[in-house]
Design a protein around this motif. Structure first.
Motif, PDB file in Angstrom:
ATOM      1  N   ASP A  26       0.815  -1.215   0.000  1.00  0.00           N
ATOM      2  CA  ASP A  26       0.000   0.000   0.000  1.00  0.00           C
ATOM      3  C   ASP A  26       0.850   1.267   0.000  1.00  0.00           C
ATOM      4  O   ASP A  26       0.483   2.275  -0.609  1.00  0.00           O
ATOM      5  N   HIS A  91      -5.290   4.232   0.133  1.00  0.00           N
ATOM      6  CA  HIS A  91      -4.789   2.867  -0.041  1.00  0.00           C
ATOM      7  C   HIS A  91      -4.466   2.166   1.276  1.00  0.00           C
ATOM      8  O   HIS A  91      -3.985   1.030   1.255  1.00  0.00           O
ATOM      9  N   SER A  94      -5.660  -1.466   1.653  1.00  0.00           N
ATOM     10  CA  SER A  94      -6.031  -2.216   0.443  1.00  0.00           C
ATOM     11  C   SER A  94      -5.366  -3.586   0.415  1.00  0.00           C
ATOM     12  O   SER A  94      -5.998  -4.598   0.081  1.00  0.00           O
TER      13      SER A  94
END
Length: 222
Positions: A26, A91, A94
């Motif tokens: 990420d 992010h 993620s």
């Protein structure tokens, strides 16, 4: 049987990125989005793994230098850091995951009554969301981000701050981390140091720094 590293230990401070969480995927997404937004070539995860460990500003600076922005000035670095923070917030979880053995280790030390704290160079704003998303919330009596004090690892100040807050002598504390910043901070603070062989140590073997203990997995501390 309890691992030798835990004998006479009342406090464990843990690093986050590269020790408890594999967050490089990420971080790399955010760095590459930042570089593209600045019309620079993306870096890729392998390079980003080698740049992690000294805080977000240093990570961004390394990315800019690699992309050709030699000696980026303060204004350019501030712009890039703001972009990185924006993209990393998107992010954050993620692809980030706990390393194998982490949860079992934390649970085992909680059962033993050993105080546990988190000392990371990551900005404080990202700590709680990461811990919640990965199931690590609730294990730490204190969490300290890289922007919480004037100094960050490898300076010993964050470790000593935690030890004072818990009224635990440094010689009865241990730092667990994956990089030279963790090893150096532990030694300067008078903590024992346990290093993990995985994680992010700028492409160098952590064993070369001769930590007090070296483990392939935190599950060995269960």
């Amino acid at each position: 049987m309890m691992h030798d590293a835990l004998h006479n230990i009342d406090l464990i401070t843990y690093d986050l990125d590269g020790t408890l969480l594999d967050s490089a995927p990420d971080l790399a997404l955010a760095i590459d989005d930042m570089l593209r937004a600045m019309a620079l070539a993306p870096a890729g995860i392998d390079r980003v793994r080698e740049w992690v460990g000294n805080g977000s500003r240093r990570l961004v600076e390394r990315a800019l230098v690699h992309a050709g922005a030699r000696g980026p000035d303060s204004a350019q670095l501030d712009e890039a850091l703001a972009l990185f923070m924006q993209f990393y917030a998107r992010h954050l979880v993620s692809n980030t995951r706990c390393y194998p053995g982490v949860m079992a280790c934390l649970e085992a030390q909680r059962e033993r009554g050993i105080a546990q704290a988190l000392v990371t160079n990551k900005p404080s704003r990202f700590i709680a969301p990461l811990l919640e998303a990965t199931g690590l919330e609730g294990f730490f009596s204190h969490t300290l981000g890289g922007d919480a004090l004037a100094q960050k690892k490898p300076d010993p100040a964050p470790l000593l701050h935690i030890a004072r807050a818990l009224d635990i002598a440094p010689e009865r504390a241990m730092m667990i981390g994956d990089s030279r910043s963790d090893v150096q901070a532990a030694r300067a603070a008078g903590f024992r140091c346990l290093a993990v062989t995985y994680g992010y140590n700028h492409g160098e073997p952590i064993a070369a720094l001769n930590p007090d203990h070296l483990l392939d997995s935190l599950e060995e501390l269960v």
